[in-house]
Design an enzyme around this catalytic site. Structure first.
Site, PDB file in Angstrom:
ATOM      1  N   LEU A 212      91.614  42.864  -0.258  1.00  0.00           N
ATOM      2  CA  LEU A 212      92.521  43.319  -1.320  1.00  0.00           C
ATOM      3  C   LEU A 212      92.541  42.311  -2.475  1.00  0.00           C
ATOM      4  CD1 LEU A 212      95.411  44.441   1.093  1.00  0.00           C
ATOM      5  CD2 LEU A 212      93.704  45.913  -0.019  1.00  0.00           C
TER       6      LEU A 212
ATOM      7  N   ARG B 220     103.738  47.591   5.687  1.00  0.00           N
ATOM      8  CA  ARG B 220     102.405  47.365   5.098  1.00  0.00           C
ATOM      9  C   ARG B 220     101.333  47.237   6.178  1.00  0.00           C
ATOM     10  NH1 ARG B 220     103.412  43.055   0.133  1.00  0.00           N
ATOM     11  NH2 ARG B 220     104.376  44.577  -1.265  1.00  0.00           N
TER      12      ARG B 220
ATOM     13  N   LYS C 159      95.573  41.091   5.499  1.00  0.00           N
ATOM     14  CA  LYS C 159      96.804  40.409   5.918  1.00  0.00           C
ATOM     15  C   LYS C 159      97.978  41.098   5.214  1.00  0.00           C
ATOM     16  CE  LYS C 159      99.927  37.018   4.579  1.00  0.00           C
ATOM     17  NZ  LYS C 159     100.702  36.914   3.318  1.00  0.00           N
TER      18      LYS C 159
ATOM     19  N   HIS D 162      83.283  27.974   9.652  1.00  0.00           N
ATOM     20  CA  HIS D 162      84.138  28.508   8.583  1.00  0.00           C
ATOM     21  C   HIS D 162      83.483  28.383   7.200  1.00  0.00           C
ATOM     22  CE1 HIS D 162      88.717  29.200   7.819  1.00  0.00           C
ATOM     23  NE2 HIS D 162      88.008  29.834   6.920  1.00  0.00           N
TER      24      HIS D 162
ATOM     25  N   TYR E 254      94.025  27.621   9.930  1.00  0.00           N
ATOM     26  CA  TYR E 254      95.264  28.334   9.607  1.00  0.00           C
ATOM     27  C   TYR E 254      96.481  27.759  10.342  1.00  0.00           C
ATOM     28  CZ  TYR E 254      91.894  31.933   8.029  1.00  0.00           C
ATOM     29  OH  TYR E 254      90.853  32.608   7.441  1.00  0.00           O
TER      30      TYR E 254
ATOM     31  N   LYS F 109      87.721  30.199  13.943  1.00  0.00           N
ATOM     32  CA  LYS F 109      86.687  29.549  13.119  1.00  0.00           C
ATOM     33  C   LYS F 109      86.810  28.035  13.224  1.00  0.00           C
ATOM     34  CE  LYS F 109      87.622  33.274   9.849  1.00  0.00           C
ATOM     35  NZ  LYS F 109      89.107  33.335   9.804  1.00  0.00           N
TER      36      LYS F 109
HETATM   37  N1  LIG Z   1      86.520  33.048   6.091  1.00  0.00           N
HETATM   38  C1  LIG Z   1      87.242  32.690   5.060  1.00  0.00           C
HETATM   39  O1  LIG Z   1      86.934  31.697   4.376  1.00  0.00           O
HETATM   40  C2  LIG Z   1      88.448  33.497   4.694  1.00  0.00           C
HETATM   41  C3  LIG Z   1      89.107  33.252   3.472  1.00  0.00           C
HETATM   42  C4  LIG Z   1      90.215  34.027   3.148  1.00  0.00           C
HETATM   43  C5  LIG Z   1      90.664  35.013   4.035  1.00  0.00           C
HETATM   44  N2  LIG Z   1      90.014  35.196   5.238  1.00  0.00           N
HETATM   45  C6  LIG Z   1      90.471  36.228   6.213  1.00  0.00           C
HETATM   46  O2  LIG Z   1      90.643  37.475   5.536  1.00  0.00           O
HETATM   47  C7  LIG Z   1      91.984  37.935   5.757  1.00  0.00           C
HETATM   48  C8  LIG Z   1      92.456  38.783   4.600  1.00  0.00           C
HETATM   49  O3  LIG Z   1      92.386  38.068   3.375  1.00  0.00           O
HETATM   50  P1  LIG Z   1      93.655  37.480   2.610  1.00  0.00           P
HETATM   51  O4  LIG Z   1      94.774  37.276   3.566  1.00  0.00           O
HETATM   52  O5  LIG Z   1      93.173  36.311   1.833  1.00  0.00           O
HETATM   53  O6  LIG Z   1      94.026  38.556   1.526  1.00  0.00           O
HETATM   54  P2  LIG Z   1      94.047  40.171   1.434  1.00  0.00           P
HETATM   55  O7  LIG Z   1      94.106  40.770   2.792  1.00  0.00           O
HETATM   56  O8  LIG Z   1      92.978  40.561   0.490  1.00  0.00           O
HETATM   57  O9  LIG Z   1      95.418  40.398   0.658  1.00  0.00           O
HETATM   58  C9  LIG Z   1      96.660  40.033   1.187  1.00  0.00           C
HETATM   59  C10 LIG Z   1      97.701  40.261   0.089  1.00  0.00           C
HETATM   60  O10 LIG Z   1      97.853  41.676  -0.143  1.00  0.00           O
HETATM   61  C11 LIG Z   1      99.205  42.039   0.078  1.00  0.00           C
HETATM   62  N3  LIG Z   1      99.207  43.337   0.777  1.00  0.00           N
HETATM   63  C12 LIG Z   1      98.629  43.614   1.966  1.00  0.00           C
HETATM   64  N4  LIG Z   1      98.782  44.904   2.297  1.00  0.00           N
HETATM   65  C13 LIG Z   1      99.485  45.467   1.287  1.00  0.00           C
HETATM   66  C14 LIG Z   1      99.968  46.782   1.073  1.00  0.00           C
HETATM   67  N5  LIG Z   1      99.717  47.767   1.938  1.00  0.00           N
HETATM   68  N6  LIG Z   1     100.664  47.016  -0.080  1.00  0.00           N
HETATM   69  C15 LIG Z   1     100.915  46.015  -0.964  1.00  0.00           C
HETATM   70  N7  LIG Z   1     100.483  44.749  -0.799  1.00  0.00           N
HETATM   71  C16 LIG Z   1      99.780  44.468   0.325  1.00  0.00           C
HETATM   72  C17 LIG Z   1      99.812  40.952   0.936  1.00  0.00           C
HETATM   73  O11 LIG Z   1     101.172  40.844   0.656  1.00  0.00           O
HETATM   74  P3  LIG Z   1     102.283  40.443   1.762  1.00  0.00           P
HETATM   75  O12 LIG Z   1     101.651  39.393   2.663  1.00  0.00           O
HETATM   76  O13 LIG Z   1     103.393  39.935   0.935  1.00  0.00           O
HETATM   77  O14 LIG Z   1     102.607  41.693   2.541  1.00  0.00           O
HETATM   78  C18 LIG Z   1      99.055  39.723   0.460  1.00  0.00           C
HETATM   79  O15 LIG Z   1      99.641  39.220  -0.735  1.00  0.00           O
HETATM   80  C19 LIG Z   1      92.756  36.626   5.951  1.00  0.00           C
HETATM   81  O16 LIG Z   1      94.041  36.832   6.460  1.00  0.00           O
HETATM   82  C20 LIG Z   1      91.820  35.868   6.836  1.00  0.00           C
HETATM   83  O17 LIG Z   1      91.917  36.351   8.166  1.00  0.00           O
HETATM   84  C21 LIG Z   1      88.920  34.453   5.566  1.00  0.00           C
END
Ligand SMILES: NC(=O)c1ccc[n+]([C@@H]2O[C@H](COP(=O)([O-])OP(=O)(O)OC[C@H]3O[C@@H](n4cnc5c(N)ncnc54)[C@H](OP(=O)(O)O)[C@@H]3O)[C@@H](O)[C@H]2O)c1
Length: 278
Positions: free
Chosen positions: A192, A238, A232, A109, A51, A76
């Site tokens: 999400l 949020r 995130k 990872h 990241y 990771k």
């Molecule tokens: N191990 C892996 O391979 C892997 C892969 C992907 C992710 N991850 C981890 O998982 C974490 C979460 O996954 P992610 O970041 O991919 O996606 P996520 O948490 O599923 O979704 C984030 C999205 O949802 C929006 N959002 C968040 N809270 C909201 C709310 N209360 N109302 C409206 N929209 C909202 C955010 O918008 P805004 O940002 O515009 O607020 C962003 O577009 C990552 O940050 C990372 O730490 C790990």
């Protein structure tokens, strides 16, 4: 403020079930976003070498004034660091960037089945780092059942967690059951579905019927299933909304309706074919 429950990992270490995810948080914004998360009450931060924002996480930990033992930090191993010597060197680099003496959790990872370094050898170096006290727990991410079974069959330490993509469109019941069978905690990434849940009618209808935000409904579903999550978000509002999950419960019927949205559909890469090395 309601407190976040902890999950006890298979080596006795406790991890807060809710954390803050930092994938796609730009390095220059990371300190401020993570400080927002601490302000809202989060004490668990999920980052990764990939990241590029470990420094910002470390700056926020320092600036927060929180006691080290009160913060849980996961990082990771990047995909170009699978070679056993690179495991050690890159973990040292992560610790330096984070300003920490040791991590709480360090994960492989991706399994990267197509590269010429076997993840079993990578894991053995992870085990050495754990025994040397550089991290309180080690685990994997994006391991399918066959990767996990092979790893457990050929090495000594059972991963503390398997961090996998899980959300209402990819409920991962089989893989979660395999994790549980081996006492590997499931961490649900992209809970999400990177925002795709907000377009779903059933989720919006449940949210309306109980007077909660759609994000809270989906995150609460993950919490009630027992998974560890770290959404995130980019605004303090949020970030705070996603933390407010412990003053309500979803009914069995609502839990079942959300689980029924499963389509075995990923928003991220397939671990059986993903072999990207930077
Ligand atoms: N191990 C892996 O391979 C892997 C892969 C992907 C992710 N991850 C981890 O998982 C974490 C979460 O996954 P992610 O970041 O991919 O996606 P996520 O948490 O599923 O979704 C984030 C999205 O949802 C929006 N959002 C968040 N809270 C909201 C709310 N209360 N109302 C409206 N929209 C909202 C955010 O918008 P805004 O940002 O515009 O607020 C962003 O577009 C990552 O940050 C990372 O730490 C790990």
């Amino acid at each position: 403020m309601a407190s976040v429950p902890t999950i006890t990992l298979n080596n006795g270490v406790e991890i807060p079930q809710l954390g803050f995810g930092t994938y796609q948080v730009p390095p220059e914004d990371t300190k401020a976003r993570v400080l927002d998360a601490f302000e809202a009450g989060y004490r668990h931060i999920d980052t990764a070498q990939m990241y590029g924002n470990e420094e910002g996480v470390g700056e926020a930990v320092t600036a927060s004034g929180l006691a080290r033992d009160d913060v849980f930090v996961t990082s990771k191993l990047n995909n170009n660091n699978h070679e056993p010597d690179r495991v050690h060197a890159s973990l040292d680099e992560s610790l330096e960037k984070l300003g920490l003496e040791r991590l709480d959790l360090f994960l492989i990872h991706w399994p990267l089945p197509g590269i010429d370094i076997d993840f079993v050898d990578t894991w053995k170096a992870m085990e050495e780092a754990y025994r040397a006290g550089k991290t309180r727990a080690i685990g994997v991410s994006n391991f399918q059942a066959h990767h996990l079974r092979r790893l457990i069959g050929e090495t000594t330490i059972i991963p503390a967690v398997n961090q996998i993509e899980v959300h209402p469109f990819l409920t991962q019941d089989d893989l979660r059951a395999v994790n549980a069978e081996h006492e590997v905690a499931t961490e649900a990434w992209s809970p999400l579905a990177q925002g795709q849940v907000f377009e779903n009618e059933a989720i919006n209808a449940i949210a309306e019927s109980i007077g909660r935000a759609p994000a809270q409904v989906v995150l609460r579903w993950a919490i009630q299933r027992g998974d560890i999550v770290f959404p995130k978000a980019s605004s303090p509002e949020r970030v705070a909304q996603n933390f407010d999950l412990f003053g309500f419960e979803l009914s069995d019927a609502d839990m079942a309706s959300i689980s029924a949205l499963n389509e075995d559909r990923r928003v991220g890469p397939d671990p059986d074919t993903f072999n990207y090395v930077p």
